[in-house]
Design a protein around this motif. Structure first.
Motif, mmCIF file in Angstrom:
data_model
loop_
_atom_site.group_PDB
_atom_site.id
_atom_site.type_symbol
_atom_site.label_atom_id
_atom_site.label_comp_id
_atom_site.label_asym_id
_atom_site.label_seq_id
_atom_site.Cartn_x
_atom_site.Cartn_y
_atom_site.Cartn_z
ATOM 1 N N THR A 279 -7.357 -42.501 -26.611
ATOM 2 C CA THR A 279 -7.741 -43.919 -26.547
ATOM 3 C C THR A 279 -9.242 -44.002 -26.357
ATOM 4 O OG1 THR A 279 -5.621 -44.364 -25.448
ATOM 5 C CG2 THR A 279 -7.245 -46.137 -25.445
ATOM 6 N N ASP A 280 -9.965 -43.952 -27.443
ATOM 7 C CA ASP A 280 -11.414 -44.050 -27.356
ATOM 8 C C ASP A 280 -11.796 -45.523 -27.174
ATOM 9 O OD1 ASP A 280 -11.949 -45.336 -30.046
ATOM 10 O OD2 ASP A 280 -10.891 -43.513 -30.651
ATOM 11 N N SER A 282 -13.390 -47.736 -28.955
ATOM 12 C CA SER A 282 -13.152 -48.605 -30.115
ATOM 13 C C SER A 282 -11.669 -48.944 -30.257
ATOM 14 C CB SER A 282 -13.664 -47.935 -31.389
ATOM 15 O OG SER A 282 -15.057 -47.778 -31.332
ATOM 16 N N THR A 283 -10.816 -47.928 -30.082
ATOM 17 C CA THR A 283 -9.367 -48.152 -30.159
ATOM 18 C C THR A 283 -8.911 -49.079 -29.039
ATOM 19 O OG1 THR A 283 -9.084 -45.938 -31.093
ATOM 20 C CG2 THR A 283 -7.119 -47.009 -30.205
ATOM 21 N N TYR A 284 -9.440 -48.863 -27.840
ATOM 22 C CA TYR A 284 -9.077 -49.704 -26.697
ATOM 23 C C TYR A 284 -9.424 -51.169 -26.980
ATOM 24 C CZ TYR A 284 -8.736 -51.418 -21.904
ATOM 25 O OH TYR A 284 -8.383 -52.134 -20.784
ATOM 26 N N LEU A 286 -9.783 -52.665 -29.861
ATOM 27 C CA LEU A 286 -8.914 -53.186 -30.907
ATOM 28 C C LEU A 286 -7.543 -53.547 -30.337
ATOM 29 C CD1 LEU A 286 -8.716 -53.753 -33.958
ATOM 30 C CD2 LEU A 286 -7.867 -51.416 -34.255
ATOM 31 N N GLN A 287 -7.033 -52.695 -29.448
ATOM 32 C CA GLN A 287 -5.704 -52.921 -28.858
ATOM 33 C C GLN A 287 -5.691 -54.089 -27.879
ATOM 34 O OE1 GLN A 287 -4.874 -49.088 -27.119
ATOM 35 N NE2 GLN A 287 -4.014 -48.229 -29.016
ATOM 36 N N GLU A 292 -12.848 -55.351 -33.816
ATOM 37 C CA GLU A 292 -13.314 -54.089 -34.377
ATOM 38 C C GLU A 292 -14.775 -53.872 -34.008
ATOM 39 O OE1 GLU A 292 -12.380 -53.225 -38.478
ATOM 40 O OE2 GLU A 292 -10.803 -54.752 -38.453
#
Length: 363
Positions: A279-280, A282-284, A286-287, A292
């Motif tokens: 969970t980098d 950027s992913t965090y 987005l989630q 983005e």
């Protein structure tokens, strides 16, 4: 017999304090000679905060909230914004709540009786006594940090002054030393003496009015008293701040009303353990925010120390492509960095925003 022998010494203590205050004490403080609202405000601001730090905040605060009614009518966000940087934010929330209670229960007038003052949010025994003495000339004893130091040295009272047993001894002495008149001058004098003469380090005993009877001075124990707080290793915590930027706007979230930085605005905070390889940042984002990011940059970790723990903060700067709709919900807001600096934000956030602002100006 012992009582009678001690009585002149007790009277001499207060007479010396009063005489010293009139000659050498502080007389130009902005809240002196004002009404109870300004005395109350100054006493709350001065809790665990030095006069020099308080004065500019005091001026800004009263310019925005000139009366109890004005303070009660405004929003908590506005109150916290004018308190931002002064720390111990529960003081500001209690000020606001107290102003509202005064309007609701006391017909807009600050109560005069000690018990009624003590019942107000954020006002303890010493603060209630200071307000009573300074604003209403009531015969009430105070015992703030400065006064504890003066009395511990004067009577050579050993033991940490924050310990209940020692504090009870100091309260007993504070009550016994109260003069029968000129209580406001005496109270101001005690606070001034502790702040200007009987300081924690390098006290100016040579010009102290209590020198002749001070047990710590007479027995060369000034550096030993008051007994220092027992050393305790502060726990350490870690947090990651996500600085989501869209052009000149930054995403801020409102913290819960209780706990550290209660009701203040901060960037989203994440436990560093969550931001693993799976969970980098950027992913965090987005989630959790539906946004983005085009790139991220980890800034230098820094430490902010609270009374009870140290917080190590790692800021991560993320460039956001677009503002998602779901962040427009209550508790989240996009603000221009300049506007965010005027909002109710804690000191570490102000530090980060100033760095962002400076970085943008240099581009």
């Amino acid at each position: 017999m012992i009582k009678n022998r001690n009585k002149p010494r007790l009277e001499l203590f207060s007479h010396r304090i009063i005489d010293w205050q009139q000659r050498h004490g502080r007389h130009g403080l902005p809240w002196q000679g004002t009404d109870v609202y300004h005395v109350w405000l100054s006493e709350i601001m001065l809790q665990q905060t030095q006069v020099a730090t308080v004065i500019p905040y005091y001026h800004r605060f009263v310019a925005r909230f000139p009366t109890i009614a004005a303070l009660a009518a405004d929003s908590e966000d506005a109150v916290l914004a004018h308190w931002s940087g002064l720390g111990y934010y529960s003081r500001a929330r209690n000020l606001h709540r107290t102003a509202q209670l005064i309007m609701q229960r006391h017909e807009g007038k600050f109560p005069k009786h000690f018990e009624d003052i003590l019942a107000l949010p954020g006002i303890g025994r010493s603060t209630a006594a200071a307000i009573s003495a300074l604003a209403f000339h009531e015969r009430c004893a105070i015992l703030d940090g400065n006064v504890k130091r003066v009395l511990a040295r004067y009577h050579a009272i050993e033991g940490y002054t924050g310990e209940k047993k020692i504090e009870a001894q100091l309260w007993q002495q504070a009550e016994a030393l109260l003069p029968k008149r000129d209580v406001a001058v005496y109270t101001q004098g005690l606070m001034d003496l502790g702040a200007l003469i009987c300081t924690r380090s390098k006290p100016q005993c040579a010009i102290c009015p209590l020198q002749a009877d001070c047990a710590a001075y007479q027995n060369e124990r000034i550096t030993q008293l008051p007994t220092p707080r027992p050393r305790k290793v502060l726990p350490e915590k870690h947090s990651t701040f996500l600085l989501l930027l869209n052009d000149s706007d930054i995403l801020l979230t409102k913290r819960p009303g209780s706990g550290i930085w209660g009701s203040l605005w901060c960037p989203p905070q994440v436990d560093p353990k969550v931001l693993s390889t799976a969970t980098d940042p950027s992913t965090y984002c987005l989630q959790h925010f539906g946004t983005e990011t085009i790139h991220s940059l980890a800034l230098s970790t820094f430490t902010h120390t609270f009374t009870h723990f140290k917080l190590h903060i790692t800021p991560i700067l993320l460039q956001v492509i677009n503002k998602p709709k779901q962040t427009q919900e209550s508790g989240m807001v996009w603000l221009d960095v300049n506007d965010a600096l005027r909002a109710a934000i804690p000191t570490p956030v102000r530090k980060l925003l100033l760095e962002i602002q400076a970085g943008r100006k240099s581009l």
